[in-house]
Design a protein around this motif. Structure first.
Motif, PDB file in Angstrom:
ATOM      1  N   PRO A 145       8.451  22.380  23.901  1.00  0.00           N
ATOM      2  CA  PRO A 145       8.362  21.213  23.020  1.00  0.00           C
ATOM      3  C   PRO A 145       9.506  20.237  23.298  1.00  0.00           C
ATOM      4  N   LYS A 146       9.241  18.960  23.084  1.00  0.00           N
ATOM      5  CA  LYS A 146      10.245  17.929  23.338  1.00  0.00           C
ATOM      6  C   LYS A 146      10.463  17.068  22.091  1.00  0.00           C
ATOM      7  N   PRO A 147      11.087  17.653  21.062  1.00  0.00           N
ATOM      8  CA  PRO A 147      11.393  16.847  19.874  1.00  0.00           C
ATOM      9  C   PRO A 147      12.534  15.886  20.166  1.00  0.00           C
ATOM     10  N   LEU A 148      12.870  15.054  19.198  1.00  0.00           N
ATOM     11  CA  LEU A 148      14.024  14.170  19.339  1.00  0.00           C
ATOM     12  C   LEU A 148      15.280  15.026  19.432  1.00  0.00           C
ATOM     13  N   LEU A 149      16.147  14.700  20.351  1.00  0.00           N
ATOM     14  CA  LEU A 149      17.346  15.490  20.588  1.00  0.00           C
ATOM     15  C   LEU A 149      18.364  15.283  19.473  1.00  0.00           C
ATOM     16  N   GLY A 150      19.315  16.214  19.416  1.00  0.00           N
ATOM     17  CA  GLY A 150      20.398  16.086  18.442  1.00  0.00           C
ATOM     18  C   GLY A 150      20.345  17.158  17.387  1.00  0.00           C
ATOM     19  N   ASP A 151      20.933  16.839  16.255  1.00  0.00           N
ATOM     20  CA  ASP A 151      21.094  17.836  15.189  1.00  0.00           C
ATOM     21  C   ASP A 151      19.964  17.826  14.172  1.00  0.00           C
ATOM     22  N   GLY A 152      18.847  17.178  14.501  1.00  0.00           N
ATOM     23  CA  GLY A 152      17.713  17.152  13.586  1.00  0.00           C
ATOM     24  C   GLY A 152      17.703  15.968  12.646  1.00  0.00           C
ATOM     25  N   THR A 153      18.654  15.049  12.805  1.00  0.00           N
ATOM     26  CA  THR A 153      18.736  13.889  11.897  1.00  0.00           C
ATOM     27  C   THR A 153      18.151  12.627  12.514  1.00  0.00           C
ATOM     28  N   ALA A 154      17.673  12.704  13.753  1.00  0.00           N
ATOM     29  CA  ALA A 154      17.206  11.494  14.440  1.00  0.00           C
ATOM     30  C   ALA A 154      16.050  10.831  13.706  1.00  0.00           C
ATOM     31  N   SER A 155      15.124  11.631  13.165  1.00  0.00           N
ATOM     32  CA  SER A 155      13.974  11.038  12.481  1.00  0.00           C
ATOM     33  C   SER A 155      14.408  10.314  11.206  1.00  0.00           C
ATOM     34  N   ALA A 156      15.387  10.871  10.493  1.00  0.00           N
ATOM     35  CA  ALA A 156      15.899  10.206   9.297  1.00  0.00           C
ATOM     36  C   ALA A 156      16.587   8.896   9.674  1.00  0.00           C
ATOM     37  N   THR A 157      17.376   8.937  10.731  1.00  0.00           N
ATOM     38  CA  THR A 157      18.043   7.724  11.205  1.00  0.00           C
ATOM     39  C   THR A 157      17.022   6.664  11.573  1.00  0.00           C
ATOM     40  N   LEU A 158      15.967   7.068  12.270  1.00  0.00           N
ATOM     41  CA  LEU A 158      14.912   6.156  12.690  1.00  0.00           C
ATOM     42  C   LEU A 158      14.280   5.463  11.482  1.00  0.00           C
ATOM     43  N   LEU A 159      13.858   6.246  10.501  1.00  0.00           N
ATOM     44  CA  LEU A 159      13.190   5.674   9.331  1.00  0.00           C
ATOM     45  C   LEU A 159      14.120   4.788   8.510  1.00  0.00           C
ATOM     46  N   GLU A 160      15.347   5.240   8.303  1.00  0.00           N
ATOM     47  CA  GLU A 160      16.289   4.476   7.473  1.00  0.00           C
ATOM     48  C   GLU A 160      16.635   3.140   8.106  1.00  0.00           C
ATOM     49  N   ARG A 161      16.855   3.130   9.410  1.00  0.00           N
ATOM     50  CA  ARG A 161      17.244   1.875  10.062  1.00  0.00           C
ATOM     51  C   ARG A 161      16.073   0.901  10.186  1.00  0.00           C
ATOM     52  N   ILE A 162      14.883   1.417  10.420  1.00  0.00           N
ATOM     53  CA  ILE A 162      13.722   0.531  10.478  1.00  0.00           C
ATOM     54  C   ILE A 162      13.419  -0.023   9.090  1.00  0.00           C
ATOM     55  N   ALA A 163      13.581   0.797   8.054  1.00  0.00           N
ATOM     56  CA  ALA A 163      13.379   0.325   6.677  1.00  0.00           C
ATOM     57  C   ALA A 163      14.374  -0.762   6.313  1.00  0.00           C
ATOM     58  N   ALA A 164      15.564  -0.697   6.904  1.00  0.00           N
ATOM     59  CA  ALA A 164      16.606  -1.690   6.636  1.00  0.00           C
ATOM     60  C   ALA A 164      16.424  -2.963   7.462  1.00  0.00           C
ATOM     61  N   GLY A 165      15.352  -3.016   8.277  1.00  0.00           N
ATOM     62  CA  GLY A 165      15.077  -4.219   9.055  1.00  0.00           C
ATOM     63  C   GLY A 165      15.776  -4.284  10.394  1.00  0.00           C
ATOM     64  N   ALA A 166      16.113  -3.118  10.960  1.00  0.00           N
ATOM     65  CA  ALA A 166      16.866  -3.107  12.217  1.00  0.00           C
ATOM     66  C   ALA A 166      16.046  -3.651  13.392  1.00  0.00           C
ATOM     67  N   ARG A 167      14.727  -3.476  13.343  1.00  0.00           N
ATOM     68  CA  ARG A 167      13.918  -3.918  14.484  1.00  0.00           C
ATOM     69  C   ARG A 167      13.774  -5.439  14.501  1.00  0.00           C
ATOM     70  N   GLU A 168      14.199  -6.047  15.580  1.00  0.00           N
ATOM     71  CA  GLU A 168      14.066  -7.485  15.752  1.00  0.00           C
ATOM     72  C   GLU A 168      12.746  -7.776  16.452  1.00  0.00           C
ATOM     73  N   ALA A 169      11.971  -8.689  15.868  1.00  0.00           N
ATOM     74  CA  ALA A 169      10.668  -9.029  16.443  1.00  0.00           C
ATOM     75  C   ALA A 169      10.348 -10.479  16.134  1.00  0.00           C
ATOM     76  N   ARG A 170       9.457 -11.055  16.918  1.00  0.00           N
ATOM     77  CA  ARG A 170       9.053 -12.447  16.703  1.00  0.00           C
ATOM     78  C   ARG A 170       8.382 -12.605  15.342  1.00  0.00           C
ATOM     79  N   ASP A 171       7.617 -11.603  14.966  1.00  0.00           N
ATOM     80  CA  ASP A 171       6.926 -11.628  13.672  1.00  0.00           C
ATOM     81  C   ASP A 171       7.142 -10.279  13.007  1.00  0.00           C
ATOM     82  N   PRO A 172       8.318 -10.046  12.417  1.00  0.00           N
ATOM     83  CA  PRO A 172       8.646  -8.716  11.888  1.00  0.00           C
ATOM     84  C   PRO A 172       7.708  -8.293  10.758  1.00  0.00           C
ATOM     85  N   TRP A 173       7.442  -6.979  10.737  1.00  0.00           N
ATOM     86  CA  TRP A 173       6.559  -6.421   9.695  1.00  0.00           C
ATOM     87  C   TRP A 173       7.047  -5.005   9.402  1.00  0.00           C
TER      88      TRP A 173
END
Length: 330
Positions: A122-150
């Motif tokens: 299996p190839k999960p996200l590497l690290g201590d198991g917190t990568a998915s939480a980091t991903l969701l929290e930062r995207i929820a905070a608007g970290a992704r820059e896009a021409r038409d953010p959603w």
């Protein structure tokens, strides 16, 4: 009396078309059918070359063990074991179809050896198991820059993958009608490989995200309502999200969440499926439970996830009485 002429022998291209039509009737995914078609055409061309005829003239009855073995020997040269095994499975299924249709007396694929493949880890996200939480929290905070953010849409895509373990094609095949049940007890009906369906439970946290996303979708496009047949996941023009768009979205989310270095080579959207299964295995899910949730036909892959966590090994090692001594040391 003149003896009746024997019926014209079936040609491989026509038989392959009938076979692919049968797969479509079974509601197999377009991606899977396209893969079957590529493998059938590639090996058929090699078999025709070995037989000294044009592909259009290659007869099904000519597909004996020796010819198929020679064709696969040439097919295997530049390709990986995984590609050869995939093509072998496609041809095995096709020739079984030909036998059932009375076009061939027996399936010759038993005479064609398959390469051995090491078990895939299996190839999960590497690290201590917190990568998915980091991903969701930062995207929820608007970290992704896009021409038409959603943000609402991006969050639902990531959350669905992380809490259900669905494949890309399964995510893209969801409609509003796929989600049913009363609030707090909803389930998602998923159509998986081979048209097999399974029902996956979702919890209130995901229900709230989906509701917020659908509200934002109606506001964004000025809609009064959405039909149950509408695609659940759409792009910024309210068109059903496609495979390339999904891959781009997830790749961008990894990048802007700062976890690109935790995504293993050869994975993208599938890394979220591996993450889902690995974290459940760490928390005690059995191989059978994982098989049911992931929609696998075999328990072996579920066992691989459990083995990758070394849960049983850790439990055995923990019983070492030396640890009791270490705990008492000052």
């Amino acid at each position: 009396m003149t003896a009746p002429e024997p019926p014209a022998q079936a040609r491989v291209p026509e038989a392959a078309d009938e076979f692919l039509l049968s797969l479509r009737a079974r509601k197999m995914s377009p991606h899977t059918i396209a893969g079957y078609e590529r493998d059938l055409r590639a090996v058929a061309a090699l078999a025709a070359g070995e037989a000294g005829v044009a592909v259009a003239d290659l007869e099904v009855r000519a597909l004996g063990g020796r010819l198929m073995r020679a064709a696969f020997a040439r097919f295997s040269g530049p390709r990986s074991a995984a590609s050869v095994n995939r093509a072998w499975s496609a041809w095995n299924r096709f020739l079984t179809f030909c036998v059932a249709e009375g076009l061939l007396e027996g399936n010759p694929m038993a005479a064609v050896p398959r390469p051995r493949q090491p078990a895939k880890a299996p190839k999960p996200l590497l690290g201590d198991g917190t990568a998915s939480a980091t991903l969701l929290e930062r995207i929820a905070a608007g970290a992704r820059e896009a021409r038409d953010p959603w943000v609402e849409r991006d969050l639902v895509v990531l959350a669905l993958a992380l809490v259900t373990g669905m494949r890309s094609a399964e995510l893209l095949g969801l409609t509003l009608g796929s989600i049913g049940g009363s609030p707090g007890d909803q389930r998602v009906q998923v159509v998986g490989k081979g048209g097999k369906t399974r029902s996956l439970p979702i919890e209130p946290g995901l229900e709230r995200l989906i509701d917020a996303y659908l509200d934002s979708r109606m506001r964004r496009f000025g809609l009064a309502a959405l039909p149950r047949t509408a695609a659940l996941l759409v792009d910024t023009r309210n068109r059903p999200l496609r495979r390339g768009g999904l891959q781009y979205l997830v790749r961008q989310c990894y990048r802007y969440a700062g976890i690109n270095d935790r995504v293993q080579k050869g994975t993208l959207v599938h890394a979220l499926r591996h993450e889902f299964a690995t974290r459940l295995a760490e928390r005690g899910a059995s191989a059978h439970e994982l098989m049911e949730l992931l929609g696998h036909s075999s328990i072996v892959t579920g066992q691989n996830y459990v083995a990758s966590t070394a849960r049983e090994v850790r439990r055995a090692a923990r019983a070492n009485p030396v640890y009791g001594v270490l705990d008492r040391l000052p």
